[in-house]
Design a protein around this motif. Sequence first.
Motif, PDB file in Angstrom:
ATOM      1  N   GLU A 121       1.264  -1.179   0.080  1.00  0.00           N
ATOM      2  CA  GLU A 121      -0.033   0.286   0.095  1.00  0.00           C
ATOM      3  C   GLU A 121       0.897   1.442  -0.015  1.00  0.00           C
ATOM      4  O   GLU A 121       0.353   2.441  -0.925  1.00  0.00           O
ATOM      5  CB  GLU A 121      -0.791   0.236   1.064  1.00  0.00           C
ATOM      6  CG  GLU A 121      -1.910  -1.074   1.885  1.00  0.00           C
ATOM      7  CD  GLU A 121      -1.389  -2.528   1.705  1.00  0.00           C
ATOM      8  OE1 GLU A 121      -0.877  -2.469   2.364  1.00  0.00           O
ATOM      9  OE2 GLU A 121      -1.982  -3.237   2.084  1.00  0.00           O
ATOM     10  N   ASP A 122       2.093   1.117   0.322  1.00  0.00           N
ATOM     11  CA  ASP A 122       3.271   2.449   1.319  1.00  0.00           C
ATOM     12  C   ASP A 122       3.205   2.776  -0.792  1.00  0.00           C
ATOM     13  O   ASP A 122       3.667   2.061  -1.602  1.00  0.00           O
ATOM     14  CB  ASP A 122       3.773   1.946   1.683  1.00  0.00           C
ATOM     15  CG  ASP A 122       3.290   2.276   2.702  1.00  0.00           C
ATOM     16  OD1 ASP A 122       2.317   2.138   3.482  1.00  0.00           O
ATOM     17  OD2 ASP A 122       4.581   1.606   3.106  1.00  0.00           O
ATOM     18  N   GLU A 123       3.951   4.038  -0.645  1.00  0.00           N
ATOM     19  CA  GLU A 123       4.342   5.139  -1.631  1.00  0.00           C
ATOM     20  C   GLU A 123       6.005   4.173  -1.623  1.00  0.00           C
ATOM     21  O   GLU A 123       6.141   4.222  -0.878  1.00  0.00           O
ATOM     22  CB  GLU A 123       4.119   6.653  -1.934  1.00  0.00           C
ATOM     23  CG  GLU A 123       4.418   6.937  -3.291  1.00  0.00           C
ATOM     24  CD  GLU A 123       4.998   8.362  -3.065  1.00  0.00           C
ATOM     25  OE1 GLU A 123       5.299   8.818  -3.155  1.00  0.00           O
ATOM     26  OE2 GLU A 123       3.663   8.490  -2.642  1.00  0.00           O
ATOM     27  N   ALA A 124       6.500   3.887  -2.822  1.00  0.00           N
ATOM     28  CA  ALA A 124       8.570   3.839  -2.926  1.00  0.00           C
ATOM     29  C   ALA A 124       9.032   4.797  -2.137  1.00  0.00           C
ATOM     30  O   ALA A 124       8.896   6.017  -2.690  1.00  0.00           O
ATOM     31  CB  ALA A 124       8.986   3.130  -4.211  1.00  0.00           C
ATOM     32  N   ILE A 125       9.609   4.446  -2.055  1.00  0.00           N
ATOM     33  CA  ILE A 125      10.775   5.808  -1.497  1.00  0.00           C
ATOM     34  C   ILE A 125      12.244   5.283  -2.230  1.00  0.00           C
ATOM     35  O   ILE A 125      12.372   4.292  -2.835  1.00  0.00           O
ATOM     36  CB  ILE A 125      11.819   5.039   0.292  1.00  0.00           C
ATOM     37  CG1 ILE A 125      10.787   4.818   1.145  1.00  0.00           C
ATOM     38  CG2 ILE A 125      12.876   5.884   0.990  1.00  0.00           C
ATOM     39  CD1 ILE A 125      11.186   4.850   2.499  1.00  0.00           C
ATOM     40  N   VAL A 126      12.585   6.347  -3.021  1.00  0.00           N
ATOM     41  CA  VAL A 126      12.944   6.223  -4.808  1.00  0.00           C
ATOM     42  C   VAL A 126      14.226   7.110  -4.098  1.00  0.00           C
ATOM     43  O   VAL A 126      14.519   7.914  -3.915  1.00  0.00           O
ATOM     44  CB  VAL A 126      12.766   7.536  -5.938  1.00  0.00           C
ATOM     45  CG1 VAL A 126      13.563   7.331  -6.819  1.00  0.00           C
ATOM     46  CG2 VAL A 126      10.990   6.286  -6.257  1.00  0.00           C
ATOM     47  N   LEU A 127      15.472   6.056  -4.196  1.00  0.00           N
ATOM     48  CA  LEU A 127      17.026   7.095  -3.646  1.00  0.00           C
ATOM     49  C   LEU A 127      17.612   6.839  -4.484  1.00  0.00           C
ATOM     50  O   LEU A 127      18.170   6.205  -5.145  1.00  0.00           O
ATOM     51  CB  LEU A 127      17.605   6.082  -2.935  1.00  0.00           C
ATOM     52  CG  LEU A 127      16.841   6.360  -1.221  1.00  0.00           C
ATOM     53  CD1 LEU A 127      17.616   4.686   0.270  1.00  0.00           C
ATOM     54  CD2 LEU A 127      16.636   7.183  -0.603  1.00  0.00           C
TER      55      LEU A 127
END
Length: 217
Positions: free
Chosen positions: A42-48
């Motif tokens: 459900e969570d939005e991705a953490i994009v690094l």
Amino acid sequence: MLQPGDDNVFAFEYLTDGPNTQNPGVVCGTLPGSTHCWTSVEDEAIVLDTGLGSIDSNSVAMDHGGHLWLASGDGRVLRSSKALRDYAADEKFSGPQFTDVPRATPEQQTGNIWYITRVKSQMWVGAEAGVFIYDSESQKQIARLGAKDGLASDTVVSVMATRDEKTVWVGTMGGVTEVDVATRKAVKTLNRSDGFLDDEIWYHQSVFVDSEGTVYL
């Protein structure tokens, strides 16, 4: 953003900071120039931003402190500036979130780095020039293993620990070698002479060890 059907994904892993961790695991995938992580569907991705540009990130792993480590196709090992739990999905970054892990000596050559895995408080890195072992906190290289140490070959493409983290199975171009974690000594090697179709364990992370300790190639 990583999307279903994207054909540029180099690594896709379920990661935790230890076998007995109380922290929830995350799923991370790597694309050219970025790493994407989800704590749930459900969570939005953490994009690094990795800072690697178009260079492949062949593997992603998490150390016992929650930092991400990357294996690059140009022979570099990178570590995230802070633990993944300290990033937010909506956080905006002004530059790369990874820095190079120092080599033991400036002239040391690893060749292409194929895989990274966490073993206790260490990171085991499989490369074209052997296995490089780092202390995950200090980021210092503490050992290097190769054919002279009993590995089937210097070219290492797969590294996988057993669940109890007492041994590591190292897939090479000459077979698969079991290594004792405490002593870093080779226990045994399996290859064509043991019934394999070939000596080469040629594809990165083609060695898997299940929760019962059974090894799959």
